[in-house]
Design an enzyme around this catalytic site. Structure first.
Site, PDB file in Angstrom:
ATOM      1  N   ASP A  53     -16.344  -0.838   0.807  1.00 27.79           N
ATOM      2  CA  ASP A  53     -15.599  -0.799   2.069  1.00 27.79           C
ATOM      3  C   ASP A  53     -14.581   0.340   2.110  1.00 27.79           C
ATOM      4  O   ASP A  53     -13.482   0.193   2.639  1.00 27.79           O
ATOM      5  CB  ASP A  53     -14.902  -2.138   2.332  1.00 27.79           C
ATOM      6  CG  ASP A  53     -14.561  -2.330   3.809  1.00 27.79           C
ATOM      7  OD1 ASP A  53     -15.176  -1.646   4.649  1.00 27.79           O
ATOM      8  OD2 ASP A  53     -13.672  -3.147   4.119  1.00 27.79           O
TER       9      ASP A  53
ATOM     10  N   HIS B  21     -15.662  -0.620   7.269  1.00 29.00           N
ATOM     11  CA  HIS B  21     -15.930  -1.484   8.427  1.00 29.00           C
ATOM     12  C   HIS B  21     -15.107  -1.083   9.652  1.00 29.00           C
ATOM     13  O   HIS B  21     -15.420  -1.502  10.763  1.00 29.00           O
ATOM     14  CB  HIS B  21     -15.700  -2.966   8.074  1.00 29.00           C
ATOM     15  CG  HIS B  21     -14.270  -3.391   8.008  1.00 29.00           C
ATOM     16  ND1 HIS B  21     -13.565  -3.505   6.833  1.00 29.00           N
ATOM     17  CD2 HIS B  21     -13.401  -3.756   8.980  1.00 29.00           C
ATOM     18  CE1 HIS B  21     -12.337  -3.917   7.075  1.00 29.00           C
ATOM     19  NE2 HIS B  21     -12.210  -4.077   8.380  1.00 29.00           N
TER      20      HIS B  21
ATOM     21  N   SER C 172      -6.598  -3.430   8.694  1.00 28.10           N
ATOM     22  CA  SER C 172      -7.658  -2.886   7.846  1.00 28.10           C
ATOM     23  C   SER C 172      -7.538  -1.371   7.730  1.00 28.10           C
ATOM     24  O   SER C 172      -7.437  -0.671   8.726  1.00 28.10           O
ATOM     25  CB  SER C 172      -9.020  -3.243   8.424  1.00 28.10           C
ATOM     26  OG  SER C 172      -9.239  -4.624   8.386  1.00 28.10           O
TER      27      SER C 172
END
Length: 487
Positions: free
Chosen positions: A166, A136, A240
């Site tokens: 992911d 992402h 992230s």
């Protein structure tokens, strides 16, 4: 008050933490104002007792023991954690510019905008320049660049990604890189100390610490296949793709999300999630060797085991598991002897509480994996071993039924399956095709047909082995559910 007494008082106050928050606030304010006066020459006796200690410095040891610090480990680890900057060009839809006159009169008005985002990544192979990050973080990006801890910024090459876990892999062309190879996340236990490193809110090289709160966390809506490490180390937007390391400095996870019902503006509440390094290793191996991730499947459709079904099968009240409703012909489950009515309670040593848990387990296994199963059959425990086989990820609708010719059908993205539960995605519809004439559109989700219900693409194919005389599709388009009669 003497300086030594002041230092002891401050140390005691700090130990009480939030219990004395107001008093600490006042103390910190006073200390800041009086900072120059606090540096005084030590008495001769104190200087003799600690000749190597600089004036005003904190001691390196207490009661003869060195003070604990993560600094030596972090000095080695942090250069391998990088910033990942992405840019995406988005065309601005302006109906006025459909007219050539307006385009000629206002040529300076921008017709596209640049969306930028910032995440984190970890260099896992310095020789190859491999950088591991989240899917992402780089999804939809036209340009990806990586900023190193030493100040260099380099354009990155996209190698591959897997949206359902992911995980993404990019490469940078650089020398003298620091690396942090993937460790063994299987050794983690609840209570182990971990450290998260990344760029929350764009603040580079930020470190937060905590413990492992849970392992094997799943059942979280909207996050794809799940086997997360849960930690109370702060993970915020921008973290992230960053590193989760243990106290040995080994990379045990990739930070991916935080759970906060109030949104990121509410701050971290100690519910962070990281992708285990062992899972990331399997995904990366497939991306490097095959170029994509191929997943195995048992080849069964399962339904929840409720109290009524448990009684009818002679199982105790409260029994959990995935009740096999259909076994696909030619599947690994069929070869292993599974039957409708079996209840799968364990797969690969993991407890299976419901069909979602079984689906999640399957999705994390490679094609060809041999999976030991424990099932309940007619109230008795039976063991079997199934070899997972690759399931088709997309099919031509016309191959299933001529009335769907021109439609490309695909498995639901796992994040969408978490919210929809079951069905197949209409990936594309050819203009003028029979499917298009029947009203099928790209993005529709088919959840059932007049031939019966199904869980996935293999299930839809199984229900249409004997095509019904009238084919009606139950679809979801956006948030609206409807029916299409296929002519």
């Amino acid at each position: 008050m003497r300086p030594a007494t002041t230092l002891l008082a401050l140390t005691a106050a700090a130990a009480f933490g939030g219990f004395a928050a107001i008093a600490l606030h006042q103390t910190l304010d006073n200390r800041a104002q009086a900072a120059p006066a606090a540096i005084v020459a030590p008495a001769p006796a104190a200087a003799a007792a600690a000749p190597s200690m600089a004036a005003g410095a904190l001691p390196a040891a207490a009661d003869g023991q060195p003070l604990p610090s993560l600094a030596p480990m972090l000095r080695r680890v942090m250069p391998a954690v990088v910033s990942v900057h992405t840019q995406q060009r988005v065309r601005i839809r302006n109906p006025f510019f459909d007219d050539p006159f307006f385009r000629r009169m206002f040529p300076q008005v921008p017709q596209e905008r640049i969306n930028e985002s910032l995440g984190s990544g970890v260099i896992i192979d310095a020789a190859q320049g491999y950088v591991l990050t989240n899917h992402h973080v780089i999804e939809g990006a036209d340009d990806v660049s990586v900023s190193l801890a030493d100040g260099r910024t380099l354009k990155a090459e996209f190698l591959g990604s897997d949206a359902d876990t992911d995980v993404a892999l990019i490469r940078i062309p650089a020398e003298n890189l620091a690396e942090l190879p993937l460790g063994d996340s299987g050794r983690l236990q609840v209570g182990d100390y971990v450290v998260a490193i990344g760029n929350p809110f764009g603040l580079n090289q930020t470190v937060t610490s905590g413990i492992v709160s849970a392992v094997g966390r799943s059942g979280i809506r909207g996050l794809g296949y799940q086997n997360f490490i849960q930690t109370d180390a702060s993970i915020n937007p921008g973290n992230s793709g960053g590193a989760l390391v243990d106290l040995r400095g080994e990379l045990v996870g990739i930070n991916t999300a935080s759970l906060n019902p109030q949104g990121s503006a509410a701050g971290n509440i100690g519910l962070g999630l990281a992708i285990p390094s062992n899972l990331a290793r399997d995904v990366i191996h497939q991306l490097v060797t095959v170029g994509e991730v191929r997943r195995g499947t048992l080849g069964v459709e399962a339904q929840p085991l409720d109290a009524r079904l448990a009684r009818s099968l002679g199982l105790p009240e409260g029994q959990q598991g995935a009740l096999v409703a259909r076994v696909h012909e030619g599947s690994g489950a069929a070869a292993a002897g599974l039957r409708p009515g079996d209840v799968i309670v364990e797969a690969g040593g993991q407890r299976i509480a419901n069909p979602l848990a079984l689906h999640n387990y399957e999705g994390l296994q490679p094609v060809g994996a041999r999976v030991p199963l424990r099932v309940l059959r007619e109230g008795k425990a039976v063991t079997a071993t199934a070899t997972l086989r690759e399931a088709p990820r997309s099919l031509d609708g016309g191959a299933l039924d001529p009335r769907m010719a021109g439609a490309r059908l695909a498995e639901l993205p796992e994040a969408l399956r978490q919210s929809r539960g079951r069905g197949v995605l209409v990936e594309d519809v050819a203009a003028g095709s029979r499917a298009a004439q029947n009203g099928l559109r790209r993005g529709d989700v088919i959840t059932a047909t007049s031939a019966g219900g199904f869980d996935d693409l293999a299930g839809l194919r199984a229900t249409l082995v004997q095509p019904p005389r009238q084919l009606v599709l139950l679809i979801v388009r956006g948030n609206v559910q409807g029916r299409l009669t296929m002519q």
